[in-house]
Design a protein around this motif. Structure first.
Motif, PDB file in Angstrom:
ATOM      1  N   ARG A  18     -28.840  91.137  82.836  1.00  0.00           N
ATOM      2  CA  ARG A  18     -28.277  90.347  83.974  1.00  0.00           C
ATOM      3  C   ARG A  18     -29.097  89.316  84.558  1.00  0.00           C
ATOM      4  NH1 ARG A  18     -26.145  95.642  84.357  1.00  0.00           N
ATOM      5  NH2 ARG A  18     -24.030  95.917  83.829  1.00  0.00           N
ATOM      6  N   GLU A  19     -30.178  89.670  84.967  1.00  0.00           N
ATOM      7  CA  GLU A  19     -31.283  88.665  85.447  1.00  0.00           C
ATOM      8  C   GLU A  19     -31.378  87.446  84.611  1.00  0.00           C
ATOM      9  OE1 GLU A  19     -35.640  88.056  87.250  1.00  0.00           O
ATOM     10  OE2 GLU A  19     -34.950  90.282  86.342  1.00  0.00           O
ATOM     11  N   GLU A  28     -28.413  85.334  84.756  1.00  0.00           N
ATOM     12  CA  GLU A  28     -28.393  84.628  86.199  1.00  0.00           C
ATOM     13  C   GLU A  28     -29.409  83.349  86.180  1.00  0.00           C
ATOM     14  OE1 GLU A  28     -29.458  87.484  89.193  1.00  0.00           O
ATOM     15  OE2 GLU A  28     -27.386  88.740  89.008  1.00  0.00           O
TER      16      GLU A  28
END
Length: 250
Positions: A38-39, A42
């Motif tokens: 997820r990082e 992003e």
């Protein structure tokens, strides 16, 4: 791309992230290491990497899902999948989803760096090819003569504005019709035979003249060339050619 080529490292092993970061930075790359998928998704919006090194087994989401997300956000980023749980199925799946390469832990750092360099070279080559195609399309659009491309069934896949002027159709009209729809039946049959000959022999044909029917019902004459259009593997995918309006001469 920036002066230093950016490479993402997506791995939940802190020791491995540090080792890869140090090695890549030493080689002149700009590494960006993150622990979760997820990082990575992003951060990729903020800084588009040339290459992403992705561990298949992450704590939050699958590395394959991370790669799919990266490809949606940055289609040109080359992805190299890394795993300690290798299988033929996972390797095939990674490649089918668009991975540049697939490496198994423990991997040889020299081999990894070579793979990264080749991925970057492909990225640069693709950028150059797109720029070349853009210039090529610009030249075609500015030609006085009409230029067209059709698929093997005769449906238009590309044409310049001169084709619209010569044939009297709007862009929306021509996008939705087959070449047979602006010719009488006899002419369409002759054109089909010519296309078939070009397809069979692989040799272009030039200087063909035939009558066309414009959208408003008026008749015209064109002189055209037809050549086979092939993909990068040499497989025929359609036809292309140049069209001149010779109505006044006729």
């Amino acid at each position: 791309m920036s002066e230093k080529t950016t490479i993402f490292i997506v791995d939940d092993d802190p020791a491995l992230r540090k080792t890869l970061s140090d090695v890549l930075n030493e080689k002149g790359y700009l590494s960006r290491a993150v622990a979760t998928g997820r990082e990575a998704l992003e951060k990729i919006v903020e800084e588009i990497p040339a290459v992403a090194l992705i561990d298949i087994k992450l704590e939050d989401i699958s590395g394959l899902d991370v790669m799919k997300g990266i490809k949606e956000l940055s289609p040109d980023t080359e992805c190299i999948l890394i795993t300690g749980h290798a299988s033929r199925d996972s390797a095939f799946e990674a490649v089918n989803l668009g991975a540049y390469s697939y490496m198994v832990k423990p991997y040889n750092l020299d081999q990894l760096l070579l793979t990264v360099q080749r991925a970057i070279e492909r990225r640069v080559a693709n950028d150059a090819l797109r720029e070349s195609e853009k210039k090529y399309r610009t030249i075609l659009e500015e030609m006085e003569e009409g230029y067209y491309e059709v698929d093997l069934a005769g449906n238009f896949t590309f044409f310049n504005d001169s084709i619209l002027r010569i044939r009297g159709y709007s862009r929306d009209d021509l996008t939705d019709i087959n070449y047979k729809e602006y010719m009488d039946e006899a002419t369409a049959g002759k054109v089909y035979n010519v296309y078939n000959k070009v397809y069979t022999t692989g040799k272009p044909i030039k200087g063909l003249e035939w009558q066309i029917t414009r959208k408003d019902g008026t008749k015209g004459y064109v002189e055209t060339s037809i050549a086979l259009n092939r993909d990068s593997d040499g497989i025929p995918i359609g036809f292309r050619g140049v069209v001149r309006d010779v109505t006044e001469r006729k």
